[in-house]
Motif scaffolding. Sequence first.
Motif, PDB file in Angstrom:
ATOM      1  N   PHE A 188     -34.226 -49.114 -56.535  1.00 49.29           N
ATOM      2  CA  PHE A 188     -34.757 -47.720 -56.514  1.00 49.29           C
ATOM      3  C   PHE A 188     -35.998 -47.472 -56.826  1.00 49.29           C
ATOM      4  N   ASP A 189     -36.617 -46.252 -56.498  1.00 45.33           N
ATOM      5  CA  ASP A 189     -37.921 -45.806 -57.098  1.00 45.33           C
ATOM      6  C   ASP A 189     -37.742 -44.700 -57.919  1.00 45.33           C
ATOM      7  N   PRO A 190     -37.474 -44.644 -59.403  1.00 48.12           N
ATOM      8  CA  PRO A 190     -37.035 -43.698 -59.972  1.00 48.12           C
ATOM      9  C   PRO A 190     -37.658 -42.032 -59.748  1.00 48.12           C
ATOM     10  N   ASP A 197     -41.010 -41.270 -57.301  1.00 49.00           N
ATOM     11  CA  ASP A 197     -41.995 -41.617 -56.400  1.00 49.00           C
ATOM     12  C   ASP A 197     -42.999 -40.374 -56.019  1.00 49.00           C
ATOM     13  N   GLY A 198     -44.266 -40.720 -56.085  1.00 46.57           N
ATOM     14  CA  GLY A 198     -45.209 -39.708 -56.125  1.00 46.57           C
ATOM     15  C   GLY A 198     -45.804 -39.287 -57.375  1.00 46.57           C
ATOM     16  N   SER A 199     -45.782 -40.377 -58.271  1.00 48.28           N
ATOM     17  CA  SER A 199     -45.950 -40.072 -59.730  1.00 48.28           C
ATOM     18  C   SER A 199     -47.381 -39.226 -59.963  1.00 48.28           C
ATOM     19  N   ILE A 228     -51.499 -39.336 -43.102  1.00 44.21           N
ATOM     20  CA  ILE A 228     -52.246 -40.626 -43.538  1.00 44.21           C
ATOM     21  C   ILE A 228     -53.040 -40.226 -44.414  1.00 44.21           C
ATOM     22  N   ASN A 229     -53.313 -41.181 -45.352  1.00 43.11           N
ATOM     23  CA  ASN A 229     -54.578 -41.126 -46.516  1.00 43.11           C
ATOM     24  C   ASN A 229     -55.711 -41.264 -45.547  1.00 43.11           C
ATOM     25  N   MET A 230     -56.474 -40.150 -45.162  1.00 42.98           N
ATOM     26  CA  MET A 230     -57.908 -40.476 -44.393  1.00 42.98           C
ATOM     27  C   MET A 230     -58.967 -41.086 -45.146  1.00 42.98           C
ATOM     28  N   ILE A 270     -48.950 -35.419 -48.608  1.00 35.26           N
ATOM     29  CA  ILE A 270     -48.610 -34.732 -49.794  1.00 35.26           C
ATOM     30  C   ILE A 270     -48.783 -35.637 -50.968  1.00 35.26           C
ATOM     31  N   ALA A 271     -49.155 -37.143 -50.540  1.00 37.44           N
ATOM     32  CA  ALA A 271     -49.299 -38.070 -51.707  1.00 37.44           C
ATOM     33  C   ALA A 271     -48.132 -38.440 -52.394  1.00 37.44           C
ATOM     34  N   ALA A 272     -46.882 -38.215 -51.751  1.00 37.33           N
ATOM     35  CA  ALA A 272     -45.452 -38.660 -52.469  1.00 37.33           C
ATOM     36  C   ALA A 272     -44.626 -38.707 -51.076  1.00 37.33           C
ATOM     37  N   THR A 321     -47.928 -42.462 -41.538  1.00 30.90           N
ATOM     38  CA  THR A 321     -48.266 -44.015 -41.720  1.00 30.90           C
ATOM     39  C   THR A 321     -48.955 -44.285 -43.114  1.00 30.90           C
ATOM     40  N   TYR A 322     -48.484 -45.356 -43.553  1.00 29.60           N
ATOM     41  CA  TYR A 322     -49.254 -46.166 -44.282  1.00 29.60           C
ATOM     42  C   TYR A 322     -49.741 -47.675 -43.767  1.00 29.60           C
ATOM     43  N   PRO A 323     -50.738 -47.695 -42.958  1.00 26.83           N
ATOM     44  CA  PRO A 323     -51.244 -48.858 -42.247  1.00 26.83           C
ATOM     45  C   PRO A 323     -51.786 -49.838 -43.048  1.00 26.83           C
ATOM     46  N   LYS A 362     -49.681 -50.954 -48.913  1.00 26.58           N
ATOM     47  CA  LYS A 362     -49.257 -50.093 -50.184  1.00 26.58           C
ATOM     48  C   LYS A 362     -47.915 -50.050 -50.191  1.00 26.58           C
ATOM     49  N   LEU A 363     -46.991 -49.622 -49.575  1.00 24.98           N
ATOM     50  CA  LEU A 363     -45.605 -49.203 -49.748  1.00 24.98           C
ATOM     51  C   LEU A 363     -44.748 -50.431 -49.713  1.00 24.98           C
ATOM     52  N   ARG A 364     -43.701 -50.033 -50.458  1.00 24.06           N
ATOM     53  CA  ARG A 364     -42.742 -51.081 -51.195  1.00 24.06           C
ATOM     54  C   ARG A 364     -41.559 -51.332 -49.904  1.00 24.06           C
ATOM     55  N   LEU A 365     -41.214 -52.348 -49.782  1.00 27.99           N
ATOM     56  CA  LEU A 365     -40.011 -52.403 -48.703  1.00 27.99           C
ATOM     57  C   LEU A 365     -38.863 -51.986 -49.046  1.00 27.99           C
TER      58      LEU A 365
HETATM   59  P1  AFP Z   1     -46.572 -43.823 -56.902  1.00 30.45           P
HETATM   60  O1  AFP Z   1     -45.110 -43.158 -56.941  1.00 30.45           O
HETATM   61  O2  AFP Z   1     -46.616 -45.000 -57.362  1.00 30.45           O
HETATM   62  O3  AFP Z   1     -47.523 -42.748 -57.473  1.00 30.45           O
HETATM   63  O4  AFP Z   1     -46.769 -44.049 -55.250  1.00 30.45           O
HETATM   64  C1  AFP Z   1     -46.479 -43.245 -54.304  1.00 30.45           C
HETATM   65  C2  AFP Z   1     -46.775 -43.845 -52.933  1.00 30.45           C
HETATM   66  O5  AFP Z   1     -46.226 -45.034 -53.156  1.00 30.45           O
HETATM   67  C3  AFP Z   1     -46.203 -43.056 -51.760  1.00 30.45           C
HETATM   68  O6  AFP Z   1     -45.039 -42.134 -52.261  1.00 30.45           O
HETATM   69  C4  AFP Z   1     -47.273 -42.221 -51.288  1.00 30.45           C
HETATM   70  O7  AFP Z   1     -47.076 -42.131 -49.847  1.00 30.45           O
HETATM   71  C5  AFP Z   1     -48.549 -43.118 -51.465  1.00 30.45           C
HETATM   72  O8  AFP Z   1     -48.360 -43.804 -52.968  1.00 30.45           O
HETATM   73  C6  AFP Z   1     -49.945 -42.430 -51.599  1.00 30.45           C
HETATM   74  O9  AFP Z   1     -50.951 -43.123 -52.299  1.00 30.45           O
HETATM   75  P2  AFP Z   1     -52.331 -42.514 -52.022  1.00 30.45           P
HETATM   76  O10 AFP Z   1     -52.352 -41.400 -52.115  1.00 30.45           O
HETATM   77  O11 AFP Z   1     -52.836 -43.212 -53.180  1.00 30.45           O
HETATM   78  O12 AFP Z   1     -52.831 -43.004 -50.865  1.00 30.45           O
END
Ligand code: AFP
Length: 322
Positions: free
Chosen positions: A102-104, A106-108, A197-199, A233-235, A251-253, A264-267
């Motif tokens: 789990f990710d307790p 996400d989007g901290s 996507i994070n542009m 949304i960054a989460a 996508t997070y390529p 970046k993202l965890r499997l």
């Molecule tokens: P955290 O929960 O560790 O803050 O990360 C959130 C995340 O892993 C994922 O939910 C988002 O899609 C991604 O990071 C956003 O990351 P960036 O905006 O930094 O690219």
Amino acid sequence: MQRLAPALRQDNVPLDLISLIKTILAATKEISFRVSQAHLGGLMGSTLDENIQGEVQKKLDVVANELFKDILLESGFVRAISSEEEDTSVAGDEKGKFVVSFDPLDGSSNIDINSLIGTIFSIHEAIPGMDAEDPAQFQQQGNKQVCAGYVLYGPSTMLVMTTGSGTHFYVLDRTHGGYLLVERNVQVPKDTQEFAINMSNQRFWQQPMQNYINDLIAGDTGPRGKNFNMRWIAAMVGDIHRVLTRGGLFTYPADSKKPEQPYKLRLMYEANPMSFLIEQAGGLAMTSTGRIMDIDPNDIHQRVEVIMGSANEVEACLSYYK
Ligand code: AFP
């Protein structure tokens, strides 16, 4: 509206798995309350610590992790857990039938701005005869998940979950304290005009992703012949919830920002559970080379490339890699 337990029985979910799901949801109800209290509970801001991935831990990350860990390890259903906030897997009950990743929270980074955050979870059956201490418990492909879901702490607290019989939406009804089924068998539309996507990473992407996004941005003046809208949304919980609700490509390529960390993202606690939910709703969940849920995990914190959402748009994106 149907309550959670009868809805799960209707999908023939075994009783021990229903009990584990209820345990997980008990923790999410408390997290939902703590999140809503935020400043009032003194839980804003960061701790002085970093997790094993070098990310600063927020106070709420730590509180949510402790809640989950305690409730799962005390339940008796769980052989071992792995969490974004734990360096290694943590042993539970040797007789426990399940392992939970789990990710307790996400989007901290959204915590401090009172924006969308959520809890993501993934459940596998424990490997028979393998010790609770053995981290190899978690070396199981995503296609072996027996349940995956997330709880979104938004204007309403929503549970989105699959046990392999479709993806369903539930809402936490605070008047009786339980989750009620609000939408059964959610379907991700095959086509979309929206992408996430994070542009800001654009210059670090591989050429196929650069070309694909350039064509989306060109809109009706480019080869796609239609305009696209972008949302971020960054989460991942928030972005995937939008995709499940109205379609889209998330996508997070791969990128070359940090050469030692191309993804970046965890499997185990982001990509796999979201892939199960998206596929059960008729979408696709891929890397540029194959299906996410067919990846053999080698580490609980393994990172992976993610391209998921509306099936035809994911195919369109992947065609740039051929
Ligand atoms: P955290 O929960 O560790 O803050 O990360 C959130 C995340 O892993 C994922 O939910 C988002 O899609 C991604 O990071 C956003 O990351 P960036 O905006 O930094 O690219």
